[in-house]
Motif scaffolding. Structure first.
Motif, PDB file in Angstrom:
ATOM      1  N   ARG A 121      -8.104   6.143   6.441  1.00 46.17           N
ATOM      2  CA  ARG A 121      -9.385   6.741   6.034  1.00 46.17           C
ATOM      3  C   ARG A 121     -10.189   5.758   5.179  1.00 46.17           C
ATOM      4  O   ARG A 121     -11.400   5.607   5.363  1.00 46.17           O
ATOM      5  CB  ARG A 121      -9.162   8.040   5.268  1.00 46.17           C
ATOM      6  N   ARG A 122      -9.511   5.102   4.247  1.00 51.25           N
ATOM      7  CA  ARG A 122     -10.186   4.142   3.366  1.00 51.25           C
ATOM      8  C   ARG A 122     -10.798   3.015   4.198  1.00 51.25           C
ATOM      9  O   ARG A 122     -11.932   2.606   3.967  1.00 51.25           O
ATOM     10  CB  ARG A 122      -9.195   3.573   2.350  1.00 51.25           C
ATOM     11  N   ARG A 123     -10.052   2.525   5.177  1.00 44.78           N
ATOM     12  CA  ARG A 123     -10.569   1.458   6.038  1.00 44.78           C
ATOM     13  C   ARG A 123     -11.779   1.925   6.830  1.00 44.78           C
ATOM     14  O   ARG A 123     -12.743   1.182   7.014  1.00 44.78           O
ATOM     15  CB  ARG A 123      -9.478   0.986   6.998  1.00 44.78           C
ATOM     16  N   HIS A 163       0.822  -1.214   0.000  1.00 47.05           N
ATOM     17  CA  HIS A 163       0.000   0.000   0.000  1.00 47.05           C
ATOM     18  C   HIS A 163       0.858   1.268   0.000  1.00 47.05           C
ATOM     19  O   HIS A 163       0.324   2.366   0.200  1.00 47.05           O
ATOM     20  CB  HIS A 163      -0.940   0.013   1.210  1.00 47.05           C
ATOM     21  N   ARG A 171      -4.152   7.896   4.418  1.00 45.56           N
ATOM     22  CA  ARG A 171      -5.099   7.528   3.358  1.00 45.56           C
ATOM     23  C   ARG A 171      -5.630   6.104   3.575  1.00 45.56           C
ATOM     24  O   ARG A 171      -6.830   5.854   3.418  1.00 45.56           O
ATOM     25  CB  ARG A 171      -4.447   7.637   1.985  1.00 45.56           C
ATOM     26  N   LEU A 172      -4.740   5.184   3.909  1.00 44.14           N
ATOM     27  CA  LEU A 172      -5.164   3.802   4.148  1.00 44.14           C
ATOM     28  C   LEU A 172      -6.126   3.736   5.329  1.00 44.14           C
ATOM     29  O   LEU A 172      -7.154   3.050   5.267  1.00 44.14           O
ATOM     30  CB  LEU A 172      -3.939   2.909   4.401  1.00 44.14           C
ATOM     31  N   VAL A 218     -13.937   4.259   5.949  1.00 41.46           N
ATOM     32  CA  VAL A 218     -15.066   4.377   5.029  1.00 41.46           C
ATOM     33  C   VAL A 218     -15.658   3.001   4.750  1.00 41.46           C
ATOM     34  O   VAL A 218     -16.882   2.824   4.758  1.00 41.46           O
ATOM     35  CB  VAL A 218     -14.625   5.073   3.711  1.00 41.46           C
ATOM     36  N   ILE A 219     -14.812   2.019   4.528  1.00 40.18           N
ATOM     37  CA  ILE A 219     -15.292   0.658   4.268  1.00 40.18           C
ATOM     38  C   ILE A 219     -16.042   0.117   5.482  1.00 40.18           C
ATOM     39  O   ILE A 219     -17.112  -0.484   5.346  1.00 40.18           O
ATOM     40  CB  ILE A 219     -14.121  -0.265   3.875  1.00 40.18           C
TER      41      ILE A 219
END
Length: 100
Positions: free
Chosen positions: A72-74, A49, A69-70, A76-77
């Motif tokens: 935040r992405r987690r 990543h 970023r990683l 959101v998921i």
């Protein structure tokens, strides 16, 4: 799910090691041996990543922007999964009430 939680915990621990020694730029990159860690699945996942980046010679540094970023992405998921479950539960409740 348990494996994912363990992997994430190990990733956070690795990030803390990099932060603790200040290895947050190419100039401050360190090898796994210097950090006293053994590269495993969590390490390789972070490399994949681009959270841990290698400027060369087997040394790595923490890319803090990619780590954020990683994360935040987690988040959101996870929120999307929770929202999906809530919608599913609401539909089940609605169908149950209509039948009764």
């Amino acid at each position: 799910m348990v494996i994912t939680a363990i992997l994430m915990r190990r990733q956070r621990a690795l990030v803390r090691v990099f932060e603790g020694v200040g290895a947050t730029s190419a100039a401050q990159a360190r090898s796994a041996e210097e950090l006293g860690v053994a590269p495993g699945m969590a390490w390789h996942h972070l490399v994949g990543h681009a959270v841990l980046r290698c400027p060369g010679e087997g040394r790595y540094f923490l890319d803090e922007a990619n780590w954020q970023r990683l994360r935040r992405r987690r988040r959101v998921i996870a929120l999307a999964a929770i929202a999906g479950l809530l919608v599913l539960l609401a539909l089940i409740l609605l169908l149950t009430v209509r039948r009764g």
